[in-house]
Design an enzyme around this catalytic site. Sequence first.
Site, mmCIF file in Angstrom:
data_model
loop_
_atom_site.group_PDB
_atom_site.id
_atom_site.type_symbol
_atom_site.label_atom_id
_atom_site.label_comp_id
_atom_site.label_asym_id
_atom_site.label_seq_id
_atom_site.Cartn_x
_atom_site.Cartn_y
_atom_site.Cartn_z
ATOM 1 C CG LEU A 20 77.134 47.691 -35.971
ATOM 2 C CD1 LEU A 20 78.540 47.486 -35.459
ATOM 3 C CD2 LEU A 20 77.153 48.268 -37.381
ATOM 4 C CE LYS A 70 70.432 40.163 -25.558
ATOM 5 N NZ LYS A 70 71.862 40.309 -25.202
ATOM 6 C CG ASP A 107 74.809 37.807 -25.847
ATOM 7 O OD1 ASP A 107 75.207 38.206 -26.962
ATOM 8 O OD2 ASP A 107 73.720 38.167 -25.355
ATOM 9 N N GLY A 132 74.185 44.607 -14.751
ATOM 10 C CA GLY A 132 73.003 44.459 -15.595
ATOM 11 C C GLY A 132 72.957 43.106 -16.269
#
Length: 277
Positions: A20, A70, A107, A132
Amino acid sequence: MPSTEKCRAAVLGSPIAHSLSPVLHRAAYAELGLHDWSYDRFEVDEEALPGFVAGLDASWAGLSLTMPLKRAIIPLLDEISATAASVEAVNTVVFTEDGRRVGDNTDIPGMIAALRERGIDKVDSAAVLGAGATASSAVAALAAVCAGPVTAYVRGPERAAEMRAWGERLGVDVVIADWADAAAALSAPLVIATTPAGATDALAGSVPTAPGILFDVLYEPWPTALAAAWSARGGAVVGGLDLLVHQALLQVEQMTGRVPAPLAAMRQAGEAALAAR
């Protein structure tokens, strides 16, 4: 602030078709009047990443990184922020005027901002479901939000060791519990679910009568079975779209130099896109 010549950005990852991010960033550009700016998505895996980054010209302002990039991006950067270093994960790269590649992690502050938007500044304890990559960001966010212990519900000794290590590194008192006992997590004042779609569905029937706060990082499908049951019991729910919008807002600000980015327009665009799927 990036010059007007820097007007390209994109999200990279694999898979990437579901992202998105283009919807959110383009909505921000439209609201800010940045009509020359573009934001795209590119399917890029770890093997292709170095070549992709090397091929970018001076028109690029920044990149958003999703899985599995990442950590793979870090050796390609000139500098990373303390926030990114704390979890060894970069989801944002900004190209400076002097050609440097600077990595950050939005984040973690995005998660904190999403909680604070709902009036959640401090809790006495918390629970994390899963172990995770998102769980490490959750522990980092809880370092700023949780005054007491964080219980992590995980599968297997390897995951348990990883979460203990993250707790030690981030200065958070992480207590390990077995996934088989995950229903006990739901009585915590704040529960952060970081698991893939469907993983917490079986817990929906165990939501307590007066639940606290659930932060479910998923945004599709939404609501999850757990989030729906939580809301039905009168509990407060923070969703994955909240996280996505807040971390993207910080990316827009860093890449464009325009502060504040338009939170309401970005959220509205994200909601509309999800409703259309």
